[in-house]
Scaffold this motif. Structure first.
Motif, mmCIF file in Angstrom:
data_model
loop_
_atom_site.group_PDB
_atom_site.id
_atom_site.type_symbol
_atom_site.label_atom_id
_atom_site.label_comp_id
_atom_site.label_asym_id
_atom_site.label_seq_id
_atom_site.Cartn_x
_atom_site.Cartn_y
_atom_site.Cartn_z
ATOM 1 N N PRO A 64 76.511 22.740 15.811
ATOM 2 C CA PRO A 64 75.442 22.421 17.638
ATOM 3 C C PRO A 64 76.376 23.964 17.841
ATOM 4 O O PRO A 64 77.298 24.372 17.572
ATOM 5 N N GLY A 65 75.634 24.660 19.146
ATOM 6 C CA GLY A 65 75.479 25.491 19.309
ATOM 7 C C GLY A 65 75.198 27.281 18.366
ATOM 8 O O GLY A 65 75.771 27.827 18.951
ATOM 9 N N ILE A 66 74.526 26.864 17.454
ATOM 10 C CA ILE A 66 74.039 28.120 17.103
ATOM 11 C C ILE A 66 72.529 28.719 17.274
ATOM 12 O O ILE A 66 71.467 27.405 16.766
ATOM 13 N N ASP A 67 72.427 29.088 17.146
ATOM 14 C CA ASP A 67 70.506 30.284 17.261
ATOM 15 C C ASP A 67 70.194 29.788 15.421
ATOM 16 O O ASP A 67 70.815 30.125 14.909
ATOM 17 N N GLU A 68 68.783 29.728 15.834
ATOM 18 C CA GLU A 68 67.706 29.666 14.820
ATOM 19 C C GLU A 68 68.161 30.646 14.033
ATOM 20 O O GLU A 68 68.518 30.517 12.605
#
Length: 203
Positions: free
Chosen positions: A54-58
């Motif tokens: 979680p918490g990671i951009d694409e």
């Protein structure tokens, strides 16, 4: 005395400016920690690593996936987990397998040690020069490994989590050249491969 105390306070304040830092642990993996405990006679392929932490951009997910995928093939080959490794688009044989990694947590965090400021002030910075802890590094890494046949049927799997904390002092390697959890990520990958390959051998 006042000037000494003032200088010490200024130094401590300067060192404390960095505060807390959170980051994603992405390697590099480096060399395997140990040879494979069990070597499979099968040929294996490494699928693109999934990053569902979680918490990671694409864009960052894609970059981490590409980096880890590229590192895993030589890692698995060097450790000897499988007799041979092939790469897509090579067609899989009847007994060949695909290794599907999914990284579900890649958290790294650096924060000031709770004893650092009071310890350094009370000892007029002696705390720092005798390698008292300045930072605390913490890691929360987790992942899954599924080994499937060419039709996508799961033959073996493993799920592992690694939580680790360490103190960092002025003379420690991690103070001047932080590896940002690379060794811990290596350990996580090794555990996944060890356990999944052991279960594959039981089939």
């Amino acid at each position: 005395m006042f000037r000494t105390l003032l200088g010490a306070a200024a130094l401590i304040a300067t060192l404390a400016l960095t505060g807390c830092v959170s980051y994603n642990v992405t390697g590099p993996l480096g060399a395997p920690l140990h040879p494979a405990p069990i070597s499979s006679p099968r040929t294996a392929q490494i699928a693109d690593v999934q990053v569902t932490a979680p918490g990671i951009d694409e864009a960052t997910r894609t970059a981490i996936s590409r980096s880890l995928t590229a590192q895993l093939t030589p890692y698995v080959k060097s450790a000897g987990y499988f007799q041979q490794l092939s790469e897509f688009p090579t067609r899989l044989g009847e007994d060949d397998v695909v290794l599907k990694f999914n990284m579900t947590s890649l958290k790294g965090h650096r924060a000031p040690h709770p004893g650092y400021l009071p310890g350094a002030l009370l000892t007029l910075t002696v705390w720092i020069w005798v390698n008292g802890p300045i930072y605390v590094d913490s890691f929360d890494l987790a992942g899954d490994l599924s080994i499937v046949d060419r039709n996508g049927k799961e033959l073996a799997s493993a799920r592992e989590q690694l939580k680790f904390e360490r103190n960092v002092g002025l003379y420690g390697r991690e103070y001047w050249a932080p590896t940002q959890g690379a060794k811990q990520l290596n350990e996580l990958v090794a555990k996944l491969l060890d356990n999944a390959s052991a279960r594959l051998a039981q089939r």
